[in-house]
Design a protein around this motif. Structure first.
Motif, PDB file in Angstrom:
ATOM      1  N   GLN A  24     -51.680  47.933  -8.470  1.00 17.83           N
ATOM      2  CA  GLN A  24     -50.478  47.359  -9.091  1.00 17.83           C
ATOM      3  C   GLN A  24     -49.233  48.132  -8.653  1.00 17.83           C
ATOM      4  OE1 GLN A  24     -51.431  47.453 -13.275  1.00 17.83           O
ATOM      5  NE2 GLN A  24     -52.251  45.370 -13.251  1.00 17.83           N
ATOM      6  N   LEU A  25     -49.324  49.442  -8.596  1.00 20.65           N
ATOM      7  CA  LEU A  25     -48.196  50.244  -8.125  1.00 20.65           C
ATOM      8  C   LEU A  25     -47.838  49.881  -6.684  1.00 20.65           C
ATOM      9  CD1 LEU A  25     -49.055  53.790  -9.554  1.00 20.65           C
ATOM     10  CD2 LEU A  25     -47.358  52.176 -10.423  1.00 20.65           C
ATOM     11  N   ALA A  26     -48.849  49.661  -5.853  1.00 20.00           N
ATOM     12  CA  ALA A  26     -48.591  49.297  -4.461  1.00 20.00           C
ATOM     13  C   ALA A  26     -47.869  47.953  -4.367  1.00 20.00           C
ATOM     14  CB  ALA A  26     -49.902  49.257  -3.679  1.00 20.00           C
ATOM     15  N   GLN A  27     -48.254  47.005  -5.204  1.00 21.86           N
ATOM     16  CA  GLN A  27     -47.582  45.705  -5.160  1.00 21.86           C
ATOM     17  C   GLN A  27     -46.152  45.799  -5.672  1.00 21.86           C
ATOM     18  OE1 GLN A  27     -49.871  42.457  -6.817  1.00 21.86           O
ATOM     19  NE2 GLN A  27     -51.053  42.342  -4.913  1.00 21.86           N
ATOM     20  N   ARG A  28     -45.924  46.635  -6.671  1.00 23.61           N
ATOM     21  CA  ARG A  28     -44.542  46.822  -7.138  1.00 23.61           C
ATOM     22  C   ARG A  28     -43.687  47.469  -6.050  1.00 23.61           C
ATOM     23  NH1 ARG A  28     -46.018  49.757 -12.859  1.00 23.61           N
ATOM     24  NH2 ARG A  28     -47.411  48.113 -13.660  1.00 23.61           N
ATOM     25  N   GLU A  29     -44.287  48.359  -5.287  1.00 21.42           N
ATOM     26  CA  GLU A  29     -43.550  49.091  -4.260  1.00 21.42           C
ATOM     27  C   GLU A  29     -43.315  48.248  -3.009  1.00 21.42           C
ATOM     28  OE1 GLU A  29     -41.766  52.681  -2.662  1.00 21.42           O
ATOM     29  OE2 GLU A  29     -42.451  52.188  -4.695  1.00 21.42           O
ATOM     30  N   PHE A  30     -44.353  47.536  -2.577  1.00 21.97           N
ATOM     31  CA  PHE A  30     -44.303  46.874  -1.270  1.00 21.97           C
ATOM     32  C   PHE A  30     -44.258  45.355  -1.341  1.00 21.97           C
ATOM     33  CE2 PHE A  30     -46.807  50.858  -0.549  1.00 21.97           C
ATOM     34  CZ  PHE A  30     -45.834  51.536   0.159  1.00 21.97           C
ATOM     35  N   GLY A  31     -44.558  44.782  -2.527  1.00 21.46           N
ATOM     36  CA  GLY A  31     -44.520  43.338  -2.665  1.00 21.46           C
ATOM     37  C   GLY A  31     -45.906  42.717  -2.756  1.00 21.46           C
TER      38      GLY A  31
END
Length: 228
Positions: A24-31
């Protein structure tokens, strides 16, 4: 993004939360469609549990080769997905590579607690964590005052944790923690120092602010992985 190495299976339901939250953190950061760069080494936790409270040297003997195998995969940092095993990390500190940081769950929790202005915290976790002094001592060394639940409370928390780690949520778990936290209103916050306990609590209705070491540890690991 750098690669985060996870030592999981400790127990498996909470390891799922590490995997979910870091992605989830990766999607918030990178889309959308992005995911975190992770290595997961999942161990058999039962032999460790059998040693807790009776054979700590046995825990060290089990732990060292498992973590060494994860380091051999060459992650950029390491996350041990278990509050209790951080004591083993510290006691074997001279065995690990110096160029691969271990994101320390207790130190991150203490840092955030102090940043938020908390002075006194209630320590919740497995019975072993609440009673052996390691976790409380490290929080106190950082400048916090630590309260420990009474013996009957510790036993009940252990019963709930054991059920969750086996994949079963007791029906009365959330109500019990609401009542428990209300009895410790003299504390500024509660530390959920077992990776299963956040599943049994509700931050929105909790009588005390909750510190979830699992997410705090993941936040720190992700920040390292993206050079923040």
């Amino acid at each position: 993004m750098k690669t985060i190495g996870l030592l999981g299976g400790t127990a498996w339901p909470s390891t799922l939360e590490y995997y979910r939250y870091l992605n989830q953190l990766a999607q918030r950061e990178f889309g959308p469609r992005h995911s975190a760069r992770l290595l997961l080494k999942s161990i058999d936790y039962a032999p460790f549990i059998d040693c807790y409270g009776t054979d700590w040297p046995g825990v060290l003997r089990l732990f060292e080769p498992e973590l060494a195998e994860l380091f051999a995969m060459r992650p950029d940092c390491v996350v041990v997905c278990c509050n209790t095993l951080h004591r083993a990390i510290d006691e074997l500190a001279d065995r690990w590579p110096t160029d691969v940081p271990i994101i320390h769950i207790v130190d991150e929790t203490a840092r955030v607690a102090i940043d938020r202005g908390y002075d006194r915290v209630l320590l919740l976790g497995t019975q072993f964590t609440m009673e052996n002094g390691y976790y409380a001592g490290r929080l106190e060394a950082a400048g916090l005052t630590v309260d420990i639940p009474a013996a009957e409370e510790r036993a009940r928390i252990q019963h709930i944790q054991s059920a969750i780690s086996a994949g079963h949520m007791p029906n009365d778990a959330e109500a019990y923690f609401q009542h428990l936290l209300s009895r410790h209103a003299n504390c500024d916050a509660a530390v959920l120092a077992c990776t299963e306990l956040p599943a049994a609590t509700n931050a929105e209705t909790s009588p005390l602010p909750l510190l979830d070491p699992l997410t705090l540890q993941c936040d720190a690991a992700f920040a390292f992985a993206v050079d923040r």
